[in-house]
Design a protein around this motif. Structure first.
Motif, PDB file in Angstrom:
ATOM      1  N   ALA A  35       0.799  -1.221   0.000  1.00 38.92           N
ATOM      2  CA  ALA A  35       0.000   0.000   0.000  1.00 38.92           C
ATOM      3  C   ALA A  35       0.836   1.278   0.000  1.00 38.92           C
ATOM      4  CB  ALA A  35      -0.926   0.006   1.227  1.00 38.92           C
ATOM      5  N   SER A  36       2.163   1.146   0.037  1.00 33.90           N
ATOM      6  CA  SER A  36       3.031   2.311   0.210  1.00 33.90           C
ATOM      7  C   SER A  36       3.427   2.937  -1.117  1.00 33.90           C
ATOM      8  CB  SER A  36       4.298   1.895   0.960  1.00 33.90           C
ATOM      9  OG  SER A  36       3.987   1.379   2.227  1.00 33.90           O
ATOM     10  N   PRO A  37       3.838   4.216  -1.102  1.00 39.52           N
ATOM     11  CA  PRO A  37       4.405   4.822  -2.305  1.00 39.52           C
ATOM     12  C   PRO A  37       5.641   4.052  -2.776  1.00 39.52           C
ATOM     13  CG  PRO A  37       3.889   6.509  -0.673  1.00 39.52           C
ATOM     14  CD  PRO A  37       3.729   5.186   0.015  1.00 39.52           C
ATOM     15  N   ASP A  38       5.946   4.166  -4.046  1.00 39.49           N
ATOM     16  CA  ASP A  38       7.089   3.450  -4.602  1.00 39.49           C
ATOM     17  C   ASP A  38       8.384   3.940  -3.964  1.00 39.49           C
ATOM     18  OD1 ASP A  38       8.387   1.714  -6.630  1.00 39.49           O
ATOM     19  OD2 ASP A  38       9.199   3.631  -7.290  1.00 39.49           O
ATOM     20  N   ASN A  39       9.081   3.035  -3.287  1.00 46.75           N
ATOM     21  CA  ASN A  39      10.223   3.479  -2.494  1.00 46.75           C
ATOM     22  C   ASN A  39      11.470   3.757  -3.323  1.00 46.75           C
ATOM     23  OD1 ASN A  39      10.853   0.805  -3.045  1.00 46.75           O
ATOM     24  ND2 ASN A  39      11.141   0.198  -0.919  1.00 46.75           N
ATOM     25  N   ILE A  40      11.553   3.236  -4.539  1.00 49.84           N
ATOM     26  CA  ILE A  40      12.698   3.582  -5.389  1.00 49.84           C
ATOM     27  C   ILE A  40      12.629   5.052  -5.787  1.00 49.84           C
ATOM     28  CG2 ILE A  40      13.779   3.134  -7.630  1.00 49.84           C
ATOM     29  CD1 ILE A  40      12.981   0.221  -7.335  1.00 49.84           C
ATOM     30  N   GLN A  41      11.441   5.519  -6.100  1.00 48.31           N
ATOM     31  CA  GLN A  41      11.288   6.936  -6.435  1.00 48.31           C
ATOM     32  C   GLN A  41      11.502   7.815  -5.203  1.00 48.31           C
ATOM     33  OE1 GLN A  41       8.213   8.030  -9.368  1.00 48.31           O
ATOM     34  NE2 GLN A  41       7.581   5.879  -9.325  1.00 48.31           N
ATOM     35  N   VAL A  42      11.071   7.348  -4.042  1.00 49.01           N
ATOM     36  CA  VAL A  42      11.318   8.099  -2.814  1.00 49.01           C
ATOM     37  C   VAL A  42      12.820   8.232  -2.581  1.00 49.01           C
ATOM     38  CG1 VAL A  42      11.018   8.135  -0.308  1.00 49.01           C
ATOM     39  CG2 VAL A  42       9.133   7.397  -1.776  1.00 49.01           C
ATOM     40  N   ALA A  43      13.551   7.137  -2.774  1.00 49.88           N
ATOM     41  CA  ALA A  43      15.003   7.175  -2.583  1.00 49.88           C
ATOM     42  C   ALA A  43      15.663   8.138  -3.564  1.00 49.88           C
ATOM     43  CB  ALA A  43      15.586   5.770  -2.751  1.00 49.88           C
ATOM     44  N   ALA A  44      15.218   8.122  -4.833  1.00 46.38           N
ATOM     45  CA  ALA A  44      15.803   9.022  -5.823  1.00 46.38           C
ATOM     46  C   ALA A  44      15.566  10.476  -5.451  1.00 46.38           C
ATOM     47  CB  ALA A  44      15.216   8.719  -7.199  1.00 46.38           C
ATOM     48  N   ALA A  77      17.629  -5.289 -11.147  1.00 43.16           N
ATOM     49  CA  ALA A  77      19.060  -4.981 -11.214  1.00 43.16           C
ATOM     50  C   ALA A  77      19.288  -3.654 -11.925  1.00 43.16           C
ATOM     51  CB  ALA A  77      19.807  -6.103 -11.916  1.00 43.16           C
ATOM     52  N   ARG A  78      18.571  -3.394 -13.013  1.00 46.83           N
ATOM     53  CA  ARG A  78      18.707  -2.116 -13.738  1.00 46.83           C
ATOM     54  C   ARG A  78      18.201  -0.952 -12.904  1.00 46.83           C
ATOM     55  NH1 ARG A  78      16.759  -5.201 -18.026  1.00 46.83           N
ATOM     56  NH2 ARG A  78      14.743  -4.131 -18.140  1.00 46.83           N
ATOM     57  N   TYR A  79      17.042  -1.157 -12.233  1.00 49.68           N
ATOM     58  CA  TYR A  79      16.513  -0.092 -11.380  1.00 49.68           C
ATOM     59  C   TYR A  79      17.574   0.380 -10.389  1.00 49.68           C
ATOM     60  CZ  TYR A  79      11.577  -1.126 -12.660  1.00 49.68           C
ATOM     61  OH  TYR A  79      10.394  -1.298 -13.306  1.00 49.68           O
ATOM     62  N   PHE A  80      18.148  -0.585  -9.670  1.00 47.26           N
ATOM     63  CA  PHE A  80      19.050  -0.215  -8.582  1.00 47.26           C
ATOM     64  C   PHE A  80      20.413   0.244  -9.090  1.00 47.26           C
ATOM     65  CE2 PHE A  80      16.051  -3.018  -6.240  1.00 47.26           C
ATOM     66  CZ  PHE A  80      15.589  -2.048  -5.354  1.00 47.26           C
ATOM     67  N   ALA A  81      20.887  -0.329 -10.180  1.00 47.85           N
ATOM     68  CA  ALA A  81      22.150   0.147 -10.740  1.00 47.85           C
ATOM     69  C   ALA A  81      22.018   1.579 -11.237  1.00 47.85           C
ATOM     70  CB  ALA A  81      22.601  -0.767 -11.887  1.00 47.85           C
ATOM     71  N   THR A  82      20.901   1.888 -11.870  1.00 48.30           N
ATOM     72  CA  THR A  82      20.660   3.261 -12.322  1.00 48.30           C
ATOM     73  C   THR A  82      20.586   4.219 -11.140  1.00 48.30           C
ATOM     74  OG1 THR A  82      19.442   2.406 -14.246  1.00 48.30           O
ATOM     75  CG2 THR A  82      19.098   4.728 -13.661  1.00 48.30           C
ATOM     76  N   LEU A  83      19.850   3.824 -10.116  1.00 51.43           N
ATOM     77  CA  LEU A  83      19.727   4.657  -8.920  1.00 51.43           C
ATOM     78  C   LEU A  83      21.083   4.838  -8.245  1.00 51.43           C
ATOM     79  CD1 LEU A  83      17.847   6.166  -7.000  1.00 51.43           C
ATOM     80  CD2 LEU A  83      17.365   3.987  -5.859  1.00 51.43           C
ATOM     81  N   ASP A  84      21.920   3.813  -8.290  1.00 52.59           N
ATOM     82  CA  ASP A  84      23.249   3.933  -7.703  1.00 52.59           C
ATOM     83  C   ASP A  84      24.060   5.009  -8.411  1.00 52.59           C
ATOM     84  OD1 ASP A  84      24.852   2.853  -5.590  1.00 52.59           O
ATOM     85  OD2 ASP A  84      26.140   1.908  -7.097  1.00 52.59           O
ATOM     86  N   HIS A  85      23.898   5.133  -9.712  1.00 47.55           N
ATOM     87  CA  HIS A  85      24.594   6.182 -10.455  1.00 47.55           C
ATOM     88  C   HIS A  85      24.063   7.567 -10.088  1.00 47.55           C
ATOM     89  CE1 HIS A  85      27.314   4.237 -13.404  1.00 47.55           C
ATOM     90  NE2 HIS A  85      26.558   3.176 -13.143  1.00 47.55           N
ATOM     91  N   PHE A  86      22.758   7.728 -10.097  1.00 49.94           N
ATOM     92  CA  PHE A  86      22.200   9.049  -9.822  1.00 49.94           C
ATOM     93  C   PHE A  86      22.453   9.495  -8.377  1.00 49.94           C
ATOM     94  CE2 PHE A  86      19.553   8.467 -13.696  1.00 49.94           C
ATOM     95  CZ  PHE A  86      19.845   9.684 -14.294  1.00 49.94           C
ATOM     96  N   SER A  87      22.635   8.531  -7.476  1.00 51.61           N
ATOM     97  CA  SER A  87      22.888   8.885  -6.071  1.00 51.61           C
ATOM     98  C   SER A  87      24.371   8.998  -5.752  1.00 51.61           C
ATOM     99  CB  SER A  87      22.272   7.828  -5.151  1.00 51.61           C
ATOM    100  OG  SER A  87      22.964   6.596  -5.269  1.00 51.61           O
TER     101      SER A  87
END
Length: 390
Positions: A52-61, A87-97
């Motif tokens: 039921a929660s907001p998407d946490n990958i977008q929250v992290a970004a 794997a792509r989601y988190f690798a991409t987020l790792d770059h932007f962060s």
């Protein structure tokens, strides 16, 4: 070895004692909440996951874009998306962060909660799937040549990612669970294995089980994270007065509309035994007594059906710091702490609690380094020349 501190952020202000109001996603609150953790010297913050929660990958970004140093531990359920996609989601987020991402694997202890996202596997099947899932994710992060996979749950051919994580060889993997299946799978994959805050003796037993599973898998022992809800006061009496007030407020809010527990009410409740072993263990500890060891207080776990990390450490900052050090002494490397007044408690932890623990751990590390230097063997070349060391 320095201790790692992890906090927790959410998209609006609420807790067991403070019912959420306003929008489900408050960007201003997310920004301020992340920054206050950074200012309080936390290493990372966990961003939870539920159906039921907001998407946490977008929250992290979003939060990472508004902080400079703070790391983000993103909870993730295997099976929600295909492993190469994750794997792509988190690798991409790792770059932007800028390399500030870690992933917290939660296989899922509640059948009812899993089904809300369309997952009808049994618990044992979920752990088997997680094992296979993480093999694929790790391959996607590290392979420099196309790879294929054919297993029980996933089949793919000639996959090669063009984006790999900033962090090498891969993004850190945290893993939660307290069952034998969790130990087995986490032992194979976890860089840090996460536990809820049980009494010292039971925590030591779990650490031993995790370490044995890692050794059987041929891997080094993982770090160990333990989660608590510190309740601080300027005196012991005032800390306990606040703890009992938190308990009363929590009980009053349990059945209220809009409660933090509303989405979990059918899966976790004081009237219905939880399915996951972690919650069962917390309730078992609560049944044996309210106060354990130096400062571990269990009535809040009992009141909520142990829906999440819910055992408190109660006392002055000095008492709670020493209680945390007791856990560090038995092998804990990471401490996850969050409060019942989420924002204000984070400020207090940064001012009053975290510095005490960090300073004592650093003092011990300096002492150990000095001892190693003092007992260092005479270099062979000097010994051959008859040199002595005073």
């Amino acid at each position: 070895m320095p201790v790692e501190f992890i906090g927790l952020i959410a998209t609006n202000e609420g807790s067991e004692t403070h019912r959420s109001s306003g929008a489900v996603i408050d960007p201003n609150y997310v920004r301020r909440f992340a920054r206050v953790h950074e200012d309080a010297d936390f290493d990372r913050v966990l961003i939870g996951y539920s159906s039921a929660s907001p998407d946490n990958i977008q929250v992290a970004a979003y939060a990472a874009a508004h902080t400079e140093r703070l790391g983000y531990l993103v909870a993730h359920r295997p099976g929600v998306v295909f492993p190469t996609v994750a794997a792509r989601y988190f690798a991409t987020l790792d770059h932007f962060s800028g390399g500030r991402i870690a992933v917290h694997i939660i296989t899922g202890g509640s059948d009812a909660e899993q089904r809300r996202d369309g997952d009808y596997l049994t618990k044992d099947e979920r752990y088997d799937r997680t094992d296979e899932y993480l093999d694929i994710v790790r391959s996607a992060w590290t392979s420099t040549e196309p790879f294929s996979h054919e297993g029980r749950y996933y089949k793919l051919a000639d996959h090669l990612a063009t984006v790999r994580p900033v962090q090498q060889p891969h993004i850190p993997l945290y893993f939660g669970g307290s069952s034998q299946a969790a130990y087995r799978v986490g032992g194979r994959h976890a860089d840090v294995f996460a536990l809820w805050g049980e009494p010292l003796a039971q925590t030591a037993e779990q650490i031993a089980a995790v370490n044995q599973a890692a050794e059987r898998a041929g891997r080094p022992r993982p770090g160990i994270s333990v989660s608590f809800r510190p309740v601080l006061g300027p005196t012991e009496d005032l800390a306990w007065e606040r703890a009992h007030r938190i308990l009363a407020d929590t009980r009053a809010n349990l059945a209220a509309p809009g409660s933090i527990f509303s989405q979990f009410r059918h899966a976790f409740s004081p009237e219905q035994a939880p399915a996951n072993v972690g919650s069962q263990r917390l309730l078992a500890a609560a049944a044996t007594g309210e106060l354990h060891d130096r400062a571990l207080w269990t009535p809040l776990a009992a009141a909520t059906g142990a829906a999440g990390n819910s055992t408190a450490l109660v006392g002055t900052p000095e008492t709670v710091a020493q209680a945390l050090l007791d856990y560090i002494d038995i092998g804990v490397t990471t401490v996850l702490i969050r409060g019942y007044d989420p924002y204000d408690d984070t400020v207090d932890y940064g001012r009053q609690l975290i510095p005490l623990v960090r300073e004592e751990v650093a003092r011990r590390d300096r002492g150990e380094a000095a001892n190693r230097t003092a007992i260092a063997p005479v270099p062979a070349a000097l010994a051959a020349n008859g040199a002595s060391v005073n």
